[in-house]
Design an enzyme around this catalytic site. Structure first.
Site, mmCIF file in Angstrom:
data_model
loop_
_atom_site.group_PDB
_atom_site.id
_atom_site.type_symbol
_atom_site.label_atom_id
_atom_site.label_comp_id
_atom_site.label_asym_id
_atom_site.label_seq_id
_atom_site.Cartn_x
_atom_site.Cartn_y
_atom_site.Cartn_z
ATOM 1 C CD GLU A 173 57.837 9.935 -94.711
ATOM 2 O OE1 GLU A 173 57.659 9.856 -93.485
ATOM 3 O OE2 GLU A 173 58.872 10.417 -95.217
ATOM 4 C CD GLU A 291 59.049 14.295 -96.769
ATOM 5 O OE1 GLU A 291 59.833 14.100 -95.813
ATOM 6 O OE2 GLU A 291 57.817 14.156 -96.686
HETATM 7 O O1 AHR Z 1 60.171 16.595 -93.513
HETATM 8 C C1 AHR Z 1 59.980 16.165 -92.203
HETATM 9 C C2 AHR Z 1 59.187 14.868 -92.137
HETATM 10 O O2 AHR Z 1 59.943 13.837 -92.698
HETATM 11 C C3 AHR Z 1 57.897 14.827 -92.910
HETATM 12 O O3 AHR Z 1 56.822 15.330 -92.193
HETATM 13 C C4 AHR Z 1 57.714 13.360 -93.166
HETATM 14 O O4 AHR Z 1 57.025 13.102 -94.355
HETATM 15 C C5 AHR Z 1 59.118 12.808 -93.166
HETATM 16 O O5 AHR Z 1 59.232 11.697 -92.341
#
Ligand code: AHR
Length: 495
Positions: A173, A291
């Site tokens: 990110e 994610e």
């Molecule tokens: O999964 C929780 C967080 O969400 C992670 O650390 C990050 O990559 C995202 O913003």
């Protein structure tokens, strides 16, 4: 009762599903590692301190890859802190989550854990405070056979054989201002390119994931993705996407998250294909949705400077599980481009598996749709013709029943997944399988219930769990199945 018609033709193949679609994520965050997978004093701990009760549940989910070690944690992490004799490892401040990191677990222990859990690792290199050279050294440590400083250090630390970590994320990110040493798209694109070059020079068999947008809600989306790909297109194999949904007060809108997720994937593909055209490239960029989940970000609380604080411990309801299942179907239906998808995360932190320190482990509601997708979502996604009524939501007119049809040729099975988001009534789904000949409906698994807000607790660990519904018609070339209001359904056929 509303009617949905599905015409399934066995030769209309959409895509083969990559096993990596059933992957997950463990970050050094909250109790994911410490008192999650690792708790040396726990009654089920093995000789390395890994909770075997947790390992058993991870095995049930049959996870292909586990992304590690972050997440936001990654951007301030020095991987060397986590290797070598434990007594020499530094205790550090983790600025990303404002916690204390004891470094009792590092890459070597995580490799050992992944083998015990029957999974593989998706590695990640720090693009915040880390340099391209740190990244190349980590690949050397993990994958180079021996005879160099870092590969010999791995051997000295007890791992004679290379870890053979094939898939690597270049940072996490990096478009997010919350990231340690956040970069602009231009700066990240240049750094990612040089990092990719060095990592592949160390081991040219690895596959690389470059950071796309942290969510479709970023102001920089999709320009970020375009710029980053313009720098890195020929050297990387996947572009990442992340997306979490939460209930903002309207259940129907929340239930239709799958539709928004589909739009997100399609527009990321369009952005990647624009860069492909610009570069006159014949390479298709695949996506790593590394994610995805339901996450109630607004409720987040932080306890500063503790080891393994109880943060991001979302407790998932039946409603959350339905939304989650819908997202999983969108991933399946886009499996021509989405080759990797990581349920974020795996244990305790926004996770399907939830532990009590020193106590038992339970399955959260989202455990079940993931288990079904992982068990029955492998094979070839078909392209059925679906005639369905739609419902108006914040994302537009959304099908009442969201579906995915998968044919597993090896097992001679066809599975129809169906999420009914109709809040009023059950839906009659008629499925025509004429091209298959006779099929047998072997099981109708269904997750539904009167209380959408029910959750599993240590006191009532099975409050939310799927059941097998009775089957009226066993064999035929077409079937009529009723799916309850607000339900997740897995219809399993054999041929
Ligand atoms: O999964 C929780 C967080 O969400 C992670 O650390 C990050 O990559 C995202 O913003």
């Amino acid at each position: 009762m509303a009617d949905v018609k599905v015409y399934v033709e066995k030769h209309f193949e959409h895509s083969k599903v990559d096993d990596k679609l059933f992957s997950s994520f463990i970050e050094h965050l909250g109790r994911a590692v410490y008192t999650g997978i690792y708790e040396p004093d726990h009654p089920t701990a093995d000789e390395q301190g890994f909770r075997q009760d947790v390992i058993e549940l991870v095995k049930e989910l049959d996870v292909k890859l586990v992304r590690y070690p972050g997440g936001n944690f990654l951007s301030g992490y020095n991987w060397l802190d986590g290797v070598g004799p434990k007594e020499n490892r530094p205790v550090r401040l983790d600025l990303a989550w404002q916690t204390i990191e004891p470094n009792e677990i590092g890459i070597d222990e995580f490799v050992d854990w992944s083998k015990k859990a029957g999974t593989e690792i998706m590695g990640a290199v720090n693009m915040g405070t880390g340099t391209p050279q740190d990244a190349a050294f980590l690949v050397e440590y993990c994958n180079f056979p021996g005879g160099t400083y870092y590969s010999d250090l791995r051997k000295k630390n007890g791992h004679e054989q290379p870890h053979h970590i094939k898939t690597w994320c270049i940072g996490n990110e990096m478009d997010g201002p919350w990231q340690t040493c956040h970069l602009s798209a231009e700066d990240y694109g240049k750094k990612a390119l040089e990092t990719a070059k060095m990592m592949k020079w160390v081991d040219n068999s690895i596959e690389l994931v470059v950071c796309g947008s942290a969510t479709s809600l970023m102001a920089t989306y999709p320009e970020w993705d375009r710029i980053v790909l313009e720098h890195t297109y020929e050297l990387v194999d996947y572009l990442s996407l992340h997306r979490y949904y939460e209930n903002e007060g309207n259940d129907l809108d929340f239930l239709s998250s799958f539709y928004d997720m589909d739009n997100f994937i399609k527009s990321v593909c369009a952005t990647a294909d624009y860069v492909k055209a610009l570069k006159r490239s014949d390479k298709t960029m695949y996506l790593s949705f590394d994610e995805w989940n339901v996450w109630y970000q607004q409720k987040q609380t932080r306890e500063p400077w503790k080891i393994a604080p109880e943060i991001l411990e979302d407790r998932y309801s039946l409603l959350d599980a339905l939304v989650f299942g819908g997202m999983g179907l969108t991933l399946l239906n886009n499996s021509d481009r989405v080759k990797i998808a990581c349920l974020a995360q795996l244990v305790n932190v926004i996770a399907p598996i939830f532990t009590k320190k020193g106590g038992p482990v339970i399955k959260q509601s989202i455990f079940y749709p993931f288990e079904h997708l992982s068990k029955y979502g492998r094979g070839t996604v078909l392209k059925p013709v679906i005639l369905t009524p739609t419902i108006k939501t914040r994302y537009g007119n959304v099908p009442v029943v969201h579906q995915s049809v998968i044919c597993n040729e090896e097992k001679c099975e066809v599975t129809v997944f169906a999420l009914n988001i109709n809040e009023q009534e059950e839906v009659n789904v008629s499925i025509d399988f004429s091209s298959f000949g006779q099929l047998t409906l072997v099981e109708h698994i269904c997750l539904y219930g009167d209380d959408l807000h029910a959750i599993n607790t240590f006191e009532e660990p099975e409050k939310v769990k799927p059941m097998s519904l009775s089957i009226e018609q066993q064999t035929g070339t077409s079937f009529e199945v009723s799916v309850p209001r607000l339900s997740w359904n897995v219809l399993r056929f054999t041929y």
